[in-house]
Design an enzyme around this catalytic site. Structure first.
Site, PDB file in Angstrom:
ATOM      1  CE  LYS A  41      -3.262  -2.250   3.141  1.00 43.47           C
ATOM      2  NZ  LYS A  41      -3.745  -2.199   4.547  1.00 43.47           N
ATOM      3  CD  GLU A  97       8.485  -0.702  -2.910  1.00 38.73           C
ATOM      4  OE1 GLU A  97       7.395  -0.205  -2.611  1.00 38.73           O
ATOM      5  OE2 GLU A  97       8.775  -1.895  -2.689  1.00 38.73           O
ATOM      6  CB  ILE A  99      10.795   2.854   1.712  1.00 38.11           C
ATOM      7  CG1 ILE A  99      12.126   2.951   2.447  1.00 38.11           C
ATOM      8  CG2 ILE A  99       9.912   1.824   2.345  1.00 38.11           C
ATOM      9  CD1 ILE A  99      11.985   3.560   3.844  1.00 38.11           C
ATOM     10  CB  VAL A 100      14.611   0.357  -1.914  1.00 34.29           C
ATOM     11  CG1 VAL A 100      15.479  -0.881  -2.126  1.00 34.29           C
ATOM     12  CG2 VAL A 100      13.672   0.551  -3.089  1.00 34.29           C
ATOM     13  CG  ASP A 101      14.854  -2.075   4.903  1.00 30.53           C
ATOM     14  OD1 ASP A 101      16.061  -1.901   5.097  1.00 30.53           O
ATOM     15  OD2 ASP A 101      14.087  -2.438   5.815  1.00 30.53           O
ATOM     16  N   GLY A 103      16.135  -4.510  -0.334  1.00 28.98           N
ATOM     17  CA  GLY A 103      16.135  -4.628  -1.788  1.00 28.98           C
ATOM     18  C   GLY A 103      15.430  -5.882  -2.302  1.00 28.98           C
ATOM     19  CB  THR A 105      10.182  -5.610  -1.815  1.00 25.00           C
ATOM     20  OG1 THR A 105      10.100  -6.098  -0.477  1.00 25.00           O
ATOM     21  CG2 THR A 105       8.785  -5.416  -2.378  1.00 25.00           C
ATOM     22  CE  LYS A 129      14.257   2.128   6.397  1.00 26.49           C
ATOM     23  NZ  LYS A 129      13.667   1.195   7.362  1.00 26.49           N
ATOM     24  CG  ASP A 157       2.204   0.734   7.550  1.00 34.79           C
ATOM     25  OD1 ASP A 157       3.156   0.532   6.771  1.00 34.79           O
ATOM     26  OD2 ASP A 157       1.656  -0.182   8.190  1.00 34.79           O
TER      27      ASP A 157
HETATM   28  P1  5GP Z   1      12.836  -4.574   1.319  1.00 33.17           P
HETATM   29  O1  5GP Z   1      12.321  -5.775   0.603  1.00 33.17           O
HETATM   30  O2  5GP Z   1      13.618  -3.639   0.452  1.00 33.17           O
HETATM   31  O3  5GP Z   1      13.599  -4.954   2.561  1.00 33.17           O
HETATM   32  O4  5GP Z   1      11.595  -3.813   1.893  1.00 33.17           O
HETATM   33  C1  5GP Z   1      10.796  -2.995   1.136  1.00 33.17           C
HETATM   34  C2  5GP Z   1       9.469  -2.805   1.818  1.00 33.17           C
HETATM   35  O5  5GP Z   1       9.607  -2.780   3.245  1.00 33.17           O
HETATM   36  C3  5GP Z   1       8.869  -1.471   1.475  1.00 33.17           C
HETATM   37  O6  5GP Z   1       8.047  -1.550   0.352  1.00 33.17           O
HETATM   38  C4  5GP Z   1       8.076  -1.144   2.722  1.00 33.17           C
HETATM   39  O7  5GP Z   1       6.794  -1.711   2.625  1.00 33.17           O
HETATM   40  C5  5GP Z   1       8.788  -1.822   3.839  1.00 33.17           C
HETATM   41  N1  5GP Z   1       9.661  -0.923   4.609  1.00 33.17           N
HETATM   42  C6  5GP Z   1      11.005  -0.973   4.713  1.00 33.17           C
HETATM   43  N2  5GP Z   1      11.465  -0.004   5.515  1.00 33.17           N
HETATM   44  C7  5GP Z   1      10.394   0.682   5.946  1.00 33.17           C
HETATM   45  C8  5GP Z   1      10.217   1.827   6.814  1.00 33.17           C
HETATM   46  O8  5GP Z   1      11.142   2.433   7.361  1.00 33.17           O
HETATM   47  N3  5GP Z   1       8.927   2.227   7.001  1.00 33.17           N
HETATM   48  C9  5GP Z   1       7.867   1.607   6.434  1.00 33.17           C
HETATM   49  N4  5GP Z   1       6.669   2.072   6.701  1.00 33.17           N
HETATM   50  N5  5GP Z   1       8.000   0.537   5.600  1.00 33.17           N
HETATM   51  C10 5GP Z   1       9.237   0.091   5.367  1.00 33.17           C
END
Ligand code: 5GP
Length: 176
Positions: A41, A97, A99-101, A103, A105, A129, A157
């Site tokens: 979302k 997207e 946010i990319v944490d 990576g 997703t 990040k 959220d």
């Molecule tokens: P990844 O697969 O890159 O670790 O995570 C990506 C997804 O994690 C993002 O689409 C988001 O939904 C969620 N996410 C990662 N960090 C945060 C954050 O600091 N705040 C929120 N609300 N969602 C996050």
């Protein structure tokens, strides 16, 4: 829950989103058959603002994935919750997207779009990040780099709260 502290102001976000919209419009041009795929979302507000400020023809699709299951630690395993409904075969896809944490997703989503036979796949993310990266993934249009903190607002959220804040704020463990 306390009001989250401002990390990126509404004004900074709006300025950067305008810059990204101009850059994307210039790169794709008028004849690109572009489909913007918003990742639910969290990207709904970014996608709305970005797409409204673009000056080229584009259609909108949504996809939903899940990797955190209401917590704040990535499991690494991405689950498809809802696929795109329209046909994206032969189209230029821009994944939007929030946010990319780690990576994981975004990497999964790029693979999905290729499976759907998109003509090209590029990515836009409001936030990255950088320190948290576990897999290499290209972000073609990036809003902001931040440190390793949990952020909310502008679509993002914490346990479904704070998505509609106009700014990006930081949640500290003592705030929840
Ligand atoms: P990844 O697969 O890159 O670790 O995570 C990506 C997804 O994690 C993002 O689409 C988001 O939904 C969620 N996410 C990662 N960090 C945060 C954050 O600091 N705040 C929120 N609300 N969602 C996050």
């Amino acid at each position: 829950m306390k009001t989250p502290e401002v990390l990126i102001s509404e004004e900074e976000i709006q300025t950067r989103v305008g810059e990204l919209a101009r850059q994307i419009s210039a790169d794709y041009g008028d004849d690109s058959d572009l489909v913007m795929v918003g990742v639910l979302k969290g990207s709904f507000i970014f996608l709305a603002d970005l797409s409204r400020r673009m000056e080229i023809p584009r259609t909108i699709e949504f996809i939903a994935v899940s990797s955190y299951e209401n917590g704040s630690v990535s499991s690494g395993a991405v689950r498809l919750v809802m696929d795109v409904r329209g046909n994206i075969e032969g189209k230029h896809v821009l994944i939007v997207e929030d946010i990319v944490d780690t990576g994981h997703t975004l990497k999964y989503l790029i693979g999905m779009m290729k499976t759907h036979r998109a003509k090209s796949v590029k990515t836009a993310a409001l936030i990255r990040k950088a320190e948290a990266a576990e897999v290499e993934v290209t972000i073609d249009y990036l809003g902001f780099d931040i440190g390793n903190e949990w952020v909310v607002g502008y679509g993002l959220d914490y346990a479904e709260q704070n998505r509609t804040l106009p700014y990006i704020g930081v949640i500290k463990p003592t705030d929840v």
